[in-house]
Design an enzyme around this catalytic site. Structure first.
Site, mmCIF file in Angstrom:
data_model
loop_
_atom_site.group_PDB
_atom_site.id
_atom_site.type_symbol
_atom_site.label_atom_id
_atom_site.label_comp_id
_atom_site.label_asym_id
_atom_site.label_seq_id
_atom_site.Cartn_x
_atom_site.Cartn_y
_atom_site.Cartn_z
ATOM 1 C CB CYS A 71 85.113 40.872 43.781
ATOM 2 S SG CYS A 71 85.328 42.584 43.281
ATOM 3 C CB CYS A 176 92.813 43.131 42.593
ATOM 4 S SG CYS A 176 91.820 42.943 41.093
HETATM 5 N N1 DGL Z 1 88.725 41.202 40.808
HETATM 6 C C1 DGL Z 1 88.156 42.284 41.509
HETATM 7 C C2 DGL Z 1 88.868 42.606 42.781
HETATM 8 O O1 DGL Z 1 89.323 41.680 43.430
HETATM 9 C C3 DGL Z 1 87.520 43.393 40.711
HETATM 10 C C4 DGL Z 1 88.362 44.212 39.854
HETATM 11 C C5 DGL Z 1 87.614 45.248 39.045
HETATM 12 O O2 DGL Z 1 86.614 44.902 38.406
HETATM 13 O O3 DGL Z 1 88.080 46.404 39.041
HETATM 14 O O4 DGL Z 1 88.980 43.724 43.202
#
Ligand code: DGL
Length: 246
Positions: A71, A176
């Site tokens: 993440c 993301c």
């Molecule tokens: N998939 C995550 C990222 O890479 C988190 C996105 C979220 O929950 O806003 O930032």
């Protein structure tokens, strides 16, 4: 050896887990989809650190001592905090591996959550590595829409707005882990080469010792719902377990 823990707010991390499983089928993984707190990207740094604290404690309780934050939002906002508070655990983020894959570029667009953009983690790391103009673009609604399996027409409409500033960049980073799931739509709205975190994450495991075993997928929200989302998006039938954090 213990399985590696992998953490994200939802479907983005599932794509990382499935890609790792395809590359290393014998590797044992425990994935926590913290969907009850999704999206992370609209939260403050303090809130993200507090959520990550509880999640890392949960992994500790499972006997896991190595966690990959799959993440960008957690990596850019909470990694230092977690290193300070969990000194005996190995906790890795994904911003460095993503930036390390960049070739020469003149203009790099970074599409990411509001919290990742506010941290400027990508901009500062890119500027240390490549001599390029960096355009940062937050996409506040995208993660919620991807988690809700929003239809393509609506996604394309918001992408028109989010991609306008980065349309002409020669390289676009999907900052993301949810965004590779709609890479084909983003590709319609930008002209540059698109890069994400998945390939570099896979490469970063190539020389690693790995525990052998199965994949266990937990969600902090609704296991039946995540199982259905995985079936629809990835075509995989996977059992999901309820993860009770705290
Ligand atoms: N998939 C995550 C990222 O890479 C988190 C996105 C979220 O929950 O806003 O930032």
């Amino acid at each position: 050896m213990k399985p590696i823990g992998i953490l994200d707010s939802g479907l983005g991390g599932v794509s990382v887990v499935l890609a790792l499983h395809r590359a290393y089928p014998a590797m044992a993984m425990v994935y926590l989809a913290d969907q009850i707190h999704a999206p992370y990207g609209s939260k403050s740094k303090e809130e993200i650190c507090a959520i990550m604290h509880d999640n890392i404690n949960w992994f500790k309780q499972q006997g896991i001592d190595e966690v990959l934050l799959a993440c960008n939002t957690a990596s850019s906002n909470a990694l230092e905090y977690l290193h300070e508070h969990f000194p005996t655990m190995k906790i890795d983020g994904i911003i460095d591996v993503t930036v390390d894959q960049l070739d020469d570029a003149d203009c790099i667009g970074v599409l990411a959550t509001s919290a990742t953009i506010a941290s400027h983690a990508y901009k500062s790391k890119i500027e240390r590595r490549v001599d390029a103009v960096v355009i940062e673009q937050a996409a506040p609604e995208l993660v919620g829409m991807i988690e809700a399996l929003e239809d393509e027409e609506n996604l394309l409409k918001v992408l028109d707005q989010y991609c306008a500033s980065i349309r002409e960049c020669d390289t676009v980073i999907l900052g993301c882990t949810h965004y590779p799931l709609i890479r084909h739509l983003i590709a319609q709205k930008v002209s540059g080469k698109i890069v994400d975190s998945i390939e570099p994450i896979i490469k970063s495991f190539a020389s690693k010792e790995m525990a052998r075993g199965d994949i266990r997928i937990y969600t902090t929200k609704d296991p039946v719902h995540l199982s259905k989302q995985i079936k629809i998006i990835f075509g995989e039938k996977i059992e999901v377990i309820k993860g009770v954090v705290k």
